[in-house]
Structures are given as C-alpha cells and as structure tokens.
Design an enzyme around this catalytic site. Structure first.
Site, PDB file in Angstrom:
ATOM      1  N   CYS A 291       0.801  -1.222   0.000  1.00  0.00           N
ATOM      2  CA  CYS A 291       0.000   0.000   0.000  1.00  0.00           C
ATOM      3  C   CYS A 291       0.837   1.276   0.000  1.00  0.00           C
ATOM      4  CB  CYS A 291      -0.980   0.013   1.171  1.00  0.00           C
ATOM      5  SG  CYS A 291      -1.396  -1.567   1.863  1.00  0.00           S
ATOM      6  N   ARG A 320       6.903 -10.871   5.827  1.00  0.00           N
ATOM      7  CA  ARG A 320       6.369 -10.642   7.170  1.00  0.00           C
ATOM      8  C   ARG A 320       7.087 -11.584   8.121  1.00  0.00           C
ATOM      9  NH1 ARG A 320      -0.079  -9.861   5.676  1.00  0.00           N
ATOM     10  NH2 ARG A 320       0.334  -8.194   4.199  1.00  0.00           N
ATOM     11  N   GLN A 338       1.213 -11.117  -3.395  1.00  0.00           N
ATOM     12  CA  GLN A 338      -0.242 -11.061  -3.489  1.00  0.00           C
ATOM     13  C   GLN A 338      -0.647 -10.615  -4.887  1.00  0.00           C
ATOM     14  OE1 GLN A 338      -1.009  -8.191  -0.380  1.00  0.00           O
ATOM     15  NE2 GLN A 338      -1.632  -9.815   1.025  1.00  0.00           N
ATOM     16  N   ASP A 340      -2.240  -8.154  -5.453  1.00  0.00           N
ATOM     17  CA  ASP A 340      -2.656  -6.983  -4.696  1.00  0.00           C
ATOM     18  C   ASP A 340      -3.020  -5.838  -5.630  1.00  0.00           C
ATOM     19  OD1 ASP A 340      -3.004  -5.471  -2.464  1.00  0.00           O
ATOM     20  OD2 ASP A 340      -0.878  -5.039  -2.157  1.00  0.00           O
ATOM     21  N   HIS A 342      -4.601  -1.511  -5.439  1.00  0.00           N
ATOM     22  CA  HIS A 342      -5.221  -0.381  -4.756  1.00  0.00           C
ATOM     23  C   HIS A 342      -5.940   0.457  -5.793  1.00  0.00           C
ATOM     24  CE1 HIS A 342      -2.130  -1.751  -1.954  1.00  0.00           C
ATOM     25  NE2 HIS A 342      -3.060  -1.484  -1.077  1.00  0.00           N
ATOM     26  N   LYS A 421     -15.380  -3.350   5.245  1.00  0.00           N
ATOM     27  CA  LYS A 421     -14.744  -4.294   4.310  1.00  0.00           C
ATOM     28  C   LYS A 421     -15.674  -5.445   3.979  1.00  0.00           C
ATOM     29  CE  LYS A 421     -12.609  -7.132   7.859  1.00  0.00           C
ATOM     30  NZ  LYS A 421     -11.529  -8.018   8.254  1.00  0.00           N
ATOM     31  N   HIS A 467      -8.331  -1.242  -0.885  1.00  0.00           N
ATOM     32  CA  HIS A 467      -7.313  -2.301  -0.907  1.00  0.00           C
ATOM     33  C   HIS A 467      -8.061  -3.566  -1.300  1.00  0.00           C
ATOM     34  CE1 HIS A 467      -4.689  -0.042   2.080  1.00  0.00           C
ATOM     35  NE2 HIS A 467      -5.859   0.456   2.371  1.00  0.00           N
TER      36      HIS A 467
HETATM   37 ZN   LIG Z   1      -3.248  -2.331   0.744  1.00  0.00          ZN
END
Ligand SMILES: [Zn+2]
Ligand SMILES: [Zn+2]
Length: 592
Positions: A291, A320, A338, A340, A342, A421, A467
């Site tokens: 992010c 992580r 991911q 991922d 945004h 969410k 996200h």
């Molecule tokens: Zn994010």
C-alpha cells in the site's frame, strides 16, 4: 452456522475429560477448556507427559462417565468464596483467573481471547459440579450426560501450550478431542480428515516437484521448475483478468526507509512483523505490504477526477516476520506475493467500483470451480471519521452486493477502524472454507499520505482507497488449489500438460517432432525417454497427475498420430496430432 447445541456437548465433554484426568492424576492443575472447531481441548498441568495409552484410558473413563448420566449442577457464589474453594483444591490457575476477574474485570486468556470462564458478574461467579469434579465456568452445559452419545467423541492428540500463551509461564499439556452429535458423523469426520491428509499440499508439493523449503530460509518457498510454471500461469492469468478491467501493473521498491512506515502507521502498529535492515546508519525495512508504495506512486503526479478510478496492481514479494513456530507449508510463510491492488476513487464511485470488483471475484473463483460466500464488516465502535461517511459507504457496499447478486452475511462492528470491508470465503472440493479475497475501504491512509485529486469544481479533494486482493497471496492460494484439485490440476494450470511416451527408442525422434509442434502451439509437453516399459511410464505420468499421455509406437508413427490416454485411465484411442491439438486447446479454453 454456529451449532450451539453441539458446542454445548463439546464443551461439556471438556469437563468430563477434566474430571477423568483428575481421577487418574490427582495432582492435575487445570487451565481452560474451550470449544474449538470440531471439538474441544483442555489445558492441563501434570507431573509427566501424557502418552497415547493415557489418552485411551482417559477416553474410556469419559465414556463410562457419560453412560452414568451425570448431571451438571450449577451454583453461584461470591468471587472470594470461589477463590477459597479452588485454593483448597490447589487449582492455582483457576485462583489466578478469579483474581484477574476481581482486579481487572476479565479472565481473558492471552492466546484464547474470551473464554468460558467469565462469571455471571464481577462479584458472583458460577461453578459447575459434575460427579466429583468442580469447575469454574459460565456454562452452558448439557443438563445431564445422557444427552451425549458415548460413541460420538474421541481424544485425538496432546500438544504443548504455555499458560496464557506466555513463554515465561508454565508449560501445559493441551489435550484435544473431537465430538459430533452421532457416531456416524464422527466416522465421517475421520474420513474427511484422511481425505484432507491425502490432499495435503505439503505432501503433494513434494511428490509433484512443485516447491521445497530449506532451514536456512524459513518460511520462504523455493519454487521448483514445475511450481514456477504453475505460479507464473496464475500470475499471468490474473494479469489477463485485470488488464481488461482497467488495472495497470506497477513494481514498487521492496525495501524502504522507516520514515515511510512511520507515515503509514506500520512502524507503530506492525513493526514486530517487519524485517529490519541497517544500512548507512539508516533503518530500513522490507515491505510487509504494497500500500504505502502505491500511495507514493499515486502522489507523484497531480490527478484529475477524470482519471479516476486509478487501479495499481502489483505482484512483487512481501515479507512478514512470522514466528518460526507458526510457519506451515505455503499457508503460513514469511515471503509471499499477493495479487494486490489499490483503487483510488472518488466517493461517488464506491458503489460501481465495488460491484465491478465483486463481479471480478465471481469470475475468478468460477474459473477454479470454487464456491464462495461474502461477509460485510461494518463500523466498529472505535472508528475514524464521521458516522455519516460510514453510513454512506456501507449503503453503497450493500447495493453493490445486491446488484452483483452476491448473498452475504453481516459482521456487525467488525470493520477496520479506517473503513468497512467485505471478506470472501471459498469452499474447496472437500467442503473446507478458506478466507481469500478482501475488499477494504480506506479513508485514513489518503489523509496520512495527503492524497488528492482535482475535482470538477477545480478544487482539491481526497480520494478513497480500496485495498483488494482476489487470490490473497499466491502461495496460500496455490496451497488451496493443490488441495482442492488433489494435485490433478485442470489442463490450463497443469505444469506439464501432456507426456509423450515412446514405446521403443526408435520412436523418440518422432516424439521430438510432435513435441516441437505442440510446444509451438504454446503447450507444455515432455517426453519420457527413460528405459522403463510403457506401462511403467504410463503409471508414472498418472502419479504425476499429467492430464494427457500420448503413447507412440510404430502404428502411430506411420500415421502421424498419437494414442491419447487421460490420467483418469480413459482411453481416447488414436488421434492425429491435429485432432489432439484441437482436443487439448478446447480443454484449455474451457478451463477443464
Ligand atoms: Zn493495501
Ligand atoms: Zn463449562
């Protein structure tokens, strides 16, 4: 759906188990005994480790007690009286919990969250007596043990656990049991478990040559050639889905100065999960999520409302720092990527963007034959921002879910403090649920990073950030897929799609020609040139779960053909190479 009646039985069995343990080990000190998925456990402190024979003996005793039709007798007493009662029985952990209840108003046990031990009020607690065993408990329990089928439960294992999850505290033995309403359901559970073990992605990952681990890189998978093919197929599949949906791909740095994490709040809330690096007297960290990198990217230019939504997609690795003790296969890792993204949107765009996202998720899971369900998490008590902003967002999310014909449940007050969410659970081929996709609205980070767009009024406005990930992490999603398909991937995903099997050495050259043609058509094909006999080669290809086996002997060679067999054993007989190309291309197109 929570089955409260069954949970009551399971919890009651935890008492019965503790009672049995106490008879066999009078020195036993008891921690907590909550209900868990499919059963129960109790944490016990004993003078020696329990053996499998002990478990059998405990189970036998439990069965006898259940048949005795014991009653659960409830009484209430002042907290101090209860502390005295458990003190007299040397139940030190119970006394500790009661003291906590008195001083802090809670008995929350660190690693278990809320437990069954909370009393009816801070001053009064409830105590249950079953036979000669007395326990501090809020209940509820069965009235009497005749409500429990004596053949509907089994003790399964013992593991270590620290009292209150604290490594400085006593080492307990956590005794696990499973329980169902009937003996039949218990048996079905063990069949399901066996099926799950057969499908275990760690086992299949090794057998199919997909990935490995090494103790020098804990929690970081090594993707072997076949696993890398699978990984890249999924990565490119996702690109193919997202590109037409208006996403652009970016690659942002893996390592950042801690100043970024201070800005994003990760330094305060997430630092213990980050890998820190010292370099030139600066503290840096590998990114645990994309992010903040996307926010810097967005903020590097002035954006007009006409450009929005802007959708950044990224697949670079994240790290992580998970404790080494919890790492497990591909489902708990330290390094992962991911799918991922945004999305930067105006407040008016929430509904439409969410609907588009839900439709994307429906398409993707549909392609994998996964069924799924949605959960909407709404405004928590400790939220940022105006209530009216939340209400506006939640209304739009609900409309979007309805528009996309997506049934959902609501988790009241379970949203993040910075926005509501939607979470999606997928159900795999043997009925297990996995949480994968999330859609998270964020009103806070655009503030932190001073993100803007120029509106139609020529003034600056804050965008909202969504996200979202559909697979979640590639690693975890691959684990789910391996178990969902039991390693027999559909043709489009299979690392090797067809295995050419020459019957004799004189057929190898023809196999090479066929392979060249199929490879030129984009197929992943190998030739088994080993010295083994044809039947052994077919068996090996079946064990590797390769969708098509193409057997070649004199006849096939003369006809410019291949004899096609499926991994299921089905024989499609001799086909020309062109016909086979058509068959396999159709299977790939249909994602069979
Ligand atoms: Zn994010
Ligand atoms: Zn209880």
């Amino acid at each position: 759906m929570k089955n409260e009646k069954l949970e009551t039985k399971r919890h009651s069995l935890a008492h019965i188990m503790a009672a049995s343990i106490q008879e066999m080990f009078p020195e036993a000190k008891f921690g907590v005994g909550p209900v868990i998925e499919e059963g129960f456990f109790y944490d016990v402190h004993l003078s020696r480790p329990l053996t499998p024979e002990d478990l059998q003996a405990i189970e036998k005793r439990m069965r006898e007690k259940v048949k005795q039709n014991l009653r659960f007798e409830r009484s209430e007493m002042p907290l101090d009286e209860a502390a005295g009662l458990f003190g007299n029985m040397s139940q030190d952990f119970k006394v500790e919990l009661l003291q906590d209840l008195k001083t802090r108003g809670t008995t929350a046990v660190a690693d278990l969250g809320d437990s069954n031990l909370v009393g009816t009020s801070i001053n009064e607690v409830s105590v249950y007596k079953t036979g000669n065993f007395t326990d501090l408990c809020r209940g509820p329990h069965v009235q009497q043990t005749s409500e429990i089928d004596p053949d509907s439960f089994r003790l399964t294992r013992v593991s270590g656990a620290y009292w209150r999850g604290n490594q400085q505290r006593e080492q307990m033995q956590r005794v696990y049991g499973v329980a169902f309403d009937t003996k039949k359901e218990l048996e079905e559970y063990f069949i399901r478990l066996e099926e799950a073990q057969k499908r275990d992605h760690r086992k299949l990952g090794r057998e199919l040559g997909l990935f490995m681990f090494h103790p020098w890189a804990p929690g970081a998978p090594f993707w072997l050639p076949k696993g890398t093919t699978l990984y890249n197929t999924l990565a490119n599949y996702m690109r193919g889905v997202l590109f037409p949906a208006g996403y652009v791909e970016v690659k942002t740095p893996l390592i950042y100065n801690k100043a970024l994490w201070e800005r994003s709040g990760h330094w305060k809330h997430y630092r213990k999960d980050m890998f820190l690096i010292e370099s030139e007297n600066e503290t840096m960290s590998t990114k645990p999520m994309n992010c903040p990198g996307h926010f810097l990217t967005y903020a590097s230019e002035v954006h007009s409302y006409r450009e929005l939504p802007i959708r950044f997609h990224e697949q670079t690795p994240l790290h992580r720092n998970e404790a080494s003790g919890v790492l497990s296969g591909l489902t708990r890792v330290r390094q992962f990527s991911q799918d991922d993204a945004h999305c930067f949107i105006t407040p008016d765009q929430i509904g439409e963007e969410i609907e588009r996202l839900i439709r994307l998720i429906q398409k993707v899971y549909g392609d994998f034959g996964l069924t799924f369900s949605a959960k909407l998490s709404t405004m928590p008590d400790d939220h940022l921002g105006e209530v009216s902003t939340w209400e506006h967002a939640e209304r739009q999310l609900k409309t979007a879910l309805a528009q996309a014909n997506m049934p959902y449940t609501i988790n009241e007050k379970d949203g993040a403090f910075y926005g509501p969410k939607i979470d999606f659970d997928v159900t795999d081929a043997i009925g297990r649920k996995w949480q994968c996709a999330t859609i998270q609205l964020d009103y806070a980070q655009p503030e932190n990073f001073d993100l803007k767009y120029i509106g139609a009024d020529n003034a600056e406005h804050r965008p909202i950030v969504i996200h979202r990930a559909i697979f979640g992490s590639f690693e975890r999603f691959i684990a789910i897929l391996i178990e969902h398909y039991a390693g027999a991937f559909p043709v489009w995903l299979a690392p090797v799609q067809a295995m050419l099997i020459p019957i004799a050495d004189r057929h190898v050259e023809y196999c090479n020609q066929v392979k060249e043609r199929l490879s030129a058509a984009g197929l992943r094909v190998e030739i088994d040139t080993s010295v083994e006999r044809m039947n052994a080669k077919i068996r090996n290809a079946q064990m590797q779960k390769i969708p098509y086996m193409l057997v070649v002997g004199d006849r096939e060679q003369e006809q410019g053909a291949v004899a096609v067999r499926l991994r299921s054993g089905e024989d499609l007989k001799t086909k020309s190479v062109d016909d086979f190309l058509h068959i396999i291309s159709e299977a790939i197109r249909k994602k069979n």
